[in-house]
Structures are given as C-alpha cells and as structure tokens.
Design a protein around this motif. Structure first.
Motif, PDB file in Angstrom:
ATOM      1  N   ARG A   3       0.821  -1.212   0.000  1.00  0.00           N
ATOM      2  CA  ARG A   3       0.000   0.000   0.000  1.00  0.00           C
ATOM      3  C   ARG A   3       0.851   1.255   0.000  1.00  0.00           C
ATOM      4  O   ARG A   3       0.357   2.319   0.340  1.00  0.00           O
ATOM      5  N   THR A   4       2.119   1.096  -0.368  1.00  0.00           N
ATOM      6  CA  THR A   4       2.946   2.298  -0.475  1.00  0.00           C
ATOM      7  C   THR A   4       2.550   3.079  -1.720  1.00  0.00           C
ATOM      8  O   THR A   4       1.989   2.526  -2.656  1.00  0.00           O
ATOM      9  N   THR A   5       2.846   4.351  -1.701  1.00  0.00           N
ATOM     10  CA  THR A   5       2.495   5.175  -2.854  1.00  0.00           C
ATOM     11  C   THR A   5       3.743   5.635  -3.584  1.00  0.00           C
ATOM     12  O   THR A   5       4.823   5.685  -3.012  1.00  0.00           O
ATOM     13  N   ALA A   6       3.565   5.961  -4.842  1.00  0.00           N
ATOM     14  CA  ALA A   6       4.705   6.361  -5.665  1.00  0.00           C
ATOM     15  C   ALA A   6       5.268   7.689  -5.193  1.00  0.00           C
ATOM     16  O   ALA A   6       4.515   8.586  -4.846  1.00  0.00           O
ATOM     17  N   PRO A   7       6.579   7.817  -5.150  1.00  0.00           N
ATOM     18  CA  PRO A   7       7.160   9.098  -4.760  1.00  0.00           C
ATOM     19  C   PRO A   7       6.886  10.158  -5.815  1.00  0.00           C
ATOM     20  O   PRO A   7       6.821   9.854  -6.998  1.00  0.00           O
ATOM     21  N   ASP A   8       6.717  11.387  -5.355  1.00  0.00           N
ATOM     22  CA  ASP A   8       6.441  12.486  -6.273  1.00  0.00           C
ATOM     23  C   ASP A   8       7.761  13.092  -6.749  1.00  0.00           C
ATOM     24  O   ASP A   8       8.230  14.102  -6.237  1.00  0.00           O
ATOM     25  N   ALA A   9       8.363  12.425  -7.712  1.00  0.00           N
ATOM     26  CA  ALA A   9       9.694  12.821  -8.162  1.00  0.00           C
ATOM     27  C   ALA A   9       9.728  14.206  -8.770  1.00  0.00           C
ATOM     28  O   ALA A   9      10.765  14.857  -8.807  1.00  0.00           O
ATOM     29  N   HIS A  10       8.606  14.696  -9.248  1.00  0.00           N
ATOM     30  CA  HIS A  10       8.601  15.990  -9.921  1.00  0.00           C
ATOM     31  C   HIS A  10       8.377  17.163  -8.964  1.00  0.00           C
ATOM     32  O   HIS A  10       8.433  18.299  -9.376  1.00  0.00           O
TER      33      HIS A  10
ATOM     34  N   THR B   4       4.660  -0.976  -6.044  1.00  0.00           N
ATOM     35  CA  THR B   4       4.195   0.333  -5.603  1.00  0.00           C
ATOM     36  C   THR B   4       2.792   0.596  -6.141  1.00  0.00           C
ATOM     37  O   THR B   4       2.524   0.409  -7.318  1.00  0.00           O
ATOM     38  N   VAL B   5       1.941   1.033  -5.254  1.00  0.00           N
ATOM     39  CA  VAL B   5       0.576   1.371  -5.671  1.00  0.00           C
ATOM     40  C   VAL B   5       0.580   2.776  -6.260  1.00  0.00           C
ATOM     41  O   VAL B   5       0.996   3.727  -5.611  1.00  0.00           O
ATOM     42  N   LEU B  66      -0.596   8.607  -7.785  1.00  0.00           N
ATOM     43  CA  LEU B  66       0.807   8.996  -7.647  1.00  0.00           C
ATOM     44  C   LEU B  66       1.065   9.650  -6.283  1.00  0.00           C
ATOM     45  O   LEU B  66       1.841  10.594  -6.159  1.00  0.00           O
ATOM     46  N   GLY B  67       0.343   9.166  -5.290  1.00  0.00           N
ATOM     47  CA  GLY B  67       0.534   9.671  -3.927  1.00  0.00           C
ATOM     48  C   GLY B  67      -0.096  11.022  -3.674  1.00  0.00           C
ATOM     49  O   GLY B  67       0.126  11.622  -2.629  1.00  0.00           O
ATOM     50  N   MET B  68      -0.887  11.499  -4.625  1.00  0.00           N
ATOM     51  CA  MET B  68      -1.481  12.830  -4.466  1.00  0.00           C
ATOM     52  C   MET B  68      -2.994  12.754  -4.445  1.00  0.00           C
ATOM     53  O   MET B  68      -3.599  11.869  -5.039  1.00  0.00           O
ATOM     54  N   ARG B  80       1.771  14.957 -14.357  1.00  0.00           N
ATOM     55  CA  ARG B  80       2.369  13.614 -14.474  1.00  0.00           C
ATOM     56  C   ARG B  80       1.415  12.587 -15.080  1.00  0.00           C
ATOM     57  O   ARG B  80       1.707  11.404 -15.089  1.00  0.00           O
TER      58      ARG B  80
END
Lengths: 296, 312
Positions: A3-10, B4-5, B66-68, B80
């Motif tokens: 359930r981790t979320t993708a890092p906001d690389a931007h 990764t979700v 994307l975590g947002m 994105r």
C-alpha cells in the motif's frame, strides 16, 4: 500488492509553477484559441465585416454619399444646395448636440463625432461576445473542453486564458478600428475642413478607455451565459441581447438626451469597467472544473 | 514481491443528482501495470478516470494517484498524467504538430523538447509527413492517433486511455495496442485503460475490473477471472453431415450439449469428459471428425457477469 504510494519525483521543480498563475500555460491556451479564431472563416469573416461597415463604409456613405449622388443627379439638391442627407439630422440635432448641422462642416461633425460613436462600441462588444461564445459554449459543444480540463492548469488559469483569448482580439480590433476610423474621418471630411480634426478627446477616451471595458463586460457576460446553455447557437442568441444597451446609447446620443463629452465618456468607461469586474467575478464562480466536467 | 501502488481508490462513490455513477468502488493499480476498466457505456468508467485525474470530486471514499489527492493536488498531479479522452478533442483547424505543441507548452516543456518529442511521437504513430496538415482533414482513426500522441507528448508517468482504439481501422488499432504495450512494458509506465473491447483488454491488460452500474463486480487478471467466473472448457465436436441432432440425443442428460449446425455440437463443462463423450458418440455409430476445446475467455466472463445485456 503493497500500500505504499509512488514518490512524487517531480515535486521540487513544480512547486514554483503551482503557486500563482502559470502564465506560460495561459499563453499557450490563448495562442490556441486565437489561432483557431483566425483560421475559422465562419468566425473571422463577421468579425472583420462588421468593423468595415461601421467604421469605414457607413461614415463614408453618410458624409460623401449625398454629394456623390447629387453630383451624379441621383438625388435632388434644394435652393440652399442641400441634399436629403443634409436634412437627415434636422434642426432637432442642432439643438440637442450643439452642432449646427447646416453650418459648413456641421453635418460631417455630427456624423463623425456623434452618430458613429455608439455604433463604434458595437465593434469590441461584438468581437468579444462572438469569440467568447465560441471559446466557452463552442468548445464544450465540440467536446474539446475535456482535453483542456485534463491539463496541469488551475481553474483560475483556465478562466484567465479563456478571457484573454477573447479580450485581446476584441481590444485589438477595437483600438485598431479606432485608428482606422480616425484616418477615414479625416479623409472623408478633408474636402470640408482641409485639416486633421479627428480624433477628438471624447473619441480618444472611447477608443482607449471605454473599448477595453466594454469588451471585458461583454465577454464576462458571455462566460456566464455559456455556462448555463448547452449549445453555441443558444449562447449566440442570448449573447446578441448584449447589444441592446448600445442601441439605447445610440438613441439617447442622437436624440441629444445624453451627449458624449469627455467627462461623460470617462464616467461611462468607469461604469463599464466596474460592471465588467463584477460580472467577471460572478463568471469566475461559474467557471469550476467540477461544474464543467459534470456538464460534459 | 512488493509493488508500488500508483492509484488507490477506496470505497469511492460519485453521484450526479439521483444517479449513482460510482458505487463504493475500491481498487488499486500498481506501478507499470496495464489496468483495464471494462463495462457497458454508462457503467462509470469515464467517471472513474475523471475522478482519478481531479476533474470530479467524490461523494465519499478516498482517492490517491501517484501519492497525491486529485482535487487538492490536481494541478501537480495532472503534470504527471496523460489522458486520451473518449473523443479526440483536437483543435481541428490546427495541425497535428500544433495540437501537440500547445499541450506540451501547457505542460511546461521547453521549445527544444517540444520539437523533439512531437516529431518522435508523431513518427511513432505513423503520422510523419502529415505533421503540418490541419487535423480537420484527418480520418477518425488518424485523429485518434493525434489525440493519443498528445496524451503522450510530455511522457506522463500514468497514462489514462478512454476507449483508445475507437474509430480505428484494424491495422491502426493494432499499432496503437502495440504502442500501449511498449509504453507499459519497455518504459514502465502505468496505463489505466477504459474499454468495452474485450479482445483488446485480454491482449493488453495485466488485470481488469469489470464495472456494472457503477459497481466493480469482478477484478483480477483475465486468466484468473476466466477460471473463477466462466464455465469450464467448452468443446466443439464435428460429426458426420446431418448427424448433429441424433448425436446430441446419444449423449446422456447430465451433459450440456447444444447443436450449432447440422454437423457441429458444442458441449459445455467438458473438462474431464471429452474421451467419454467421444466414446459414446462412436459407440452410437456416429463419425467424429474433429474435437476442438475452447478455453474460457474474458468475453465469456464478461457476458456471463452481464447476463447477456447489450453492450450499448
């Protein structure tokens, strides 16, 4: 699946663009809309024909038409050397406008300074409403709005871009029309005056102060109208009612009830700007991504 | 293996007046996954894409992409994502290149990047040489390709495609499917694909969610769903000409048999019984010319779950 979320690389390089208006994106949308209008013959043609008729053909006809027709024997000339054109305004105009239409150059001044003035305001108003209707209701009707809603723009940026895309051409054509009209007025009145007499202060205020305000008011109204109708045709039909106040202005101007002078024109401009800002504020409340997406 | 979700949708509901477009929807999409949303027109697929990209708020539940938060961070999120809308939504009087350049510019790309990316992506989609033509003159399929190119021009992390091959001829559709496959596999992008083209979903998607009246009624890989929901292996048996009716009567009653035409039978749930069925037919004096097993497909699952409803 975790359930981790993708890092906001931007994130680091976007924070600046996310605060305040992104004028780069706004400029791109304005370019798209203006280019679309310029390439659309159906929209472009009436936008050019109306100014040509109002600011070139009509004043030239009213000022020179009588003399040219009289010279060709098409209209009668009375004992005072006047054609029916010269009698169009009549004594009432002389009383109400303060311009003696029977004096040398009086007819020319009445037509060029008084009669055309309210009609001139139709030019930026028409341009703004036609483009705004196409830009808001038209874009929704063509189903092209959704692509814009999916772009990285805020609701405010979309509104500013759409408003500028209609306002800039309206002001450009309005101010450009004012310049062209100034040349036309001096040319057609040259035989009578033999000097450059135009623009007057009243007209400078009309061209540079009232024109942007009337365009802003027209397109603000169209944003609200477009948000409440489902088709471009309906937007045009309701939008066409916007010219009614200008027709009223023409009547009070020609009848002498409320003559344009620099102070009154400056006041009119202020009134239009305040109205435009209020209308645009209301329009902004109607221009929400959520509401636009629901209506797609 | 942990993954990764990218999209996390938890108990999401969205109503339009009294109509419930999304009803307690829960799903997750992993990074690099091609995830399909399958359903009839009006099932809620497009609404879900709009919710994910921050165009529509929810009436309940939680969404992150994307975590947002799509509403709170919408502007940052949409930088994105790339979306191919249900209709191409192109500026018809602008050229293919101009359509892409405008949107690339909105995404903040530099003029050099815009020139390079638009050229690359248009060439990739078979539009090289037609870049400067107004899209008004393009066929529906070509317009769809330009719209797809527009969704890709800024190289999004998540690509959302709403009916991507609609209006395309079979060759163009195949090209687009190949491209989607490449984007997901070689470039590691996440693709969320809305479609009612079941063959397309089977070919492209790692997992699919079948949506009916705003609710997810099944979710999993096409194979998993076929195993879970579809009837077992179906077998077509070809007998001698004109023998099908009599051959069907020769089979004992528990066997579910359907006569397709004068020489073809279809037997359902025949996983274990094929040798016995063939033996009974031969014993009854019928010639058996061919036996063809059919594995259940996503289409079988879909049709079973929708109980024969029309796709429209």
């Amino acid at each position: 699946m975790s359930r981790t979320t993708a890092p906001d690389a931007h994130a680091p390089d976007t924070d600046k663009r996310d605060s305040g208006l992104n004028w780069h994106a706004i400029g791109a949308i304005v370019r798209k809309d203006v280019t679309t209008v310029l390439r659309n013959k159906g929209v472009r043609t009436p936008l050019l024909v109306a100014p040509v008729i109002i600011l070139i053909a009509l004043p030239a006809f009213l000022v020179l038409g009588g003399e040219l027709l009289a010279a060709s024997g098409q209209v009668p000339v009375d004992a005072q050397g006047q054609t029916p054109f010269d009698r169009l305004a009549g004594p009432t105009a002389t009383e109400t406008t303060g311009i003696d239409v029977n004096a040398p150059g009086g007819w020319e001044r009445f037509v060029l300074e008084v009669f055309i003035a309210p009609l001139y305001l139709l030019v930026p108003l028409m341009v703004a409403t036609v483009i705004a209707a196409d830009s808001f209701a038209g874009e929704r009707e063509r189903r092209t709005l959704e692509a814009l809603l999916h772009t990285p723009t805020s609701d405010e940026e979309l509104l500013v871009a759409k408003v500028l895309a209609a306002w800039l051409p309206a002001v450009t054509i309005g101010v450009g029309g004012f310049v062209v009209y100034s040349v036309v007025a001096n040319v057609v009145a040259w035989p009578e005056f033999g000097r450059i007499f135009f623009p007057t202060l009243t007209w400078v205020l009309l061209g540079l102060w009232v024109t942007p305000g009337v365009a802003a008011l027209g397109l603000g109204t169209m944003v609200i109208v477009s948000s409440r109708v489902d088709s471009l045709q309906a937007a045009h039909q309701i939008g066409s009612l916007i010219v009614l106040p200008v027709i009223l202005l023409l009547i009070v101007q020609v009848s002498g009830t409320l003559l344009f002078n620099p102070v009154r024109v400056a006041g009119l401009g202020l009134l239009l700007w305040v109205s435009a800002l209020l209308v645009l504020r209301i329009a902004a409340q109607h221009f929400r991504r959520e509401q636009l997406a629901v209506r797609m | 293996m942990t993954s990764t979700v990218v999209a996390d949708v938890v108990h999401v509901t969205r109503r339009f007046g009294r109509f419930t477009a999304l009803d307690d929807v829960t799903l997750q999409v992993a990074e690099g996954e091609v995830f399909g949303l399958l359903g009839h027109n009006g099932a809620g697929k497009t609404t879900l894409l709009r919710v994910l990209n921050g165009l529509l708020e929810t009436n309940g539940g939680a969404v992150t992409l994307l975590g947002m938060d799509p509403i709170r961070d919408g502007k940052r999120l949409r930088r994105r994502t790339g979306v191919l809308t249900e209709y191409p939504a192109l500026a018809e009087l602008l050229s293919a290149h101009e359509n892409l350049a405008i949107y690339a510019s909105i995404h903040g790309m530099t003029p050099d990047d815009i020139a390079r990316n638009t050229h690359e992506i248009l060439a990739l989609l078979g539009l090289a040489g037609r870049e400067d033509e107004p899209v008004r003159g393009f066929s529906a399929g070509l317009k769809q390709r330009v719209a797809l190119a527009r969704a890709l021009v800024h190289k999004p992390d998540v690509l959302m495609l709403d009916e991507p091959t609609t209006n395309m001829d079979p060759v163009a559709a195949k090209d687009v499917r190949t491209l989607i496959h490449r984007i997901a596999r070689a470039e590691g992008r996440t693709v969320i694909l809305s479609t009612h083209n079941l063959a397309e979903a089977s070919e492209l998607c790692d997992r699919v969610a079948i949506i009916r009246q705003g609710q997810i009624i099944a979710i999993g890989s096409p194979n998993e769903l076929a195993q879970r929901f579809a009837a077992g292996v179906t077998v077509s048996i070809e007998v001698g000409a004109g023998q099908a009716d009599r051959a069907a009567k020769a089979l004992p009653s528990p066997i579910m048999v359907e006569v397709i035409n004068g020489r073809t039978l279809r037997v359902a749930n025949a996983d274990q019984d094929v040798p016995a069925i063939v033996r009974k037919l031969v014993e009854a004096g019928h010639d058996v010319h061919a036996v063809t097993p059919h594995q259940p497909t996503l289409e079988d699952v879909y049709l079973q779950l929708h109980d024969g409803e029309s796709l429209s």
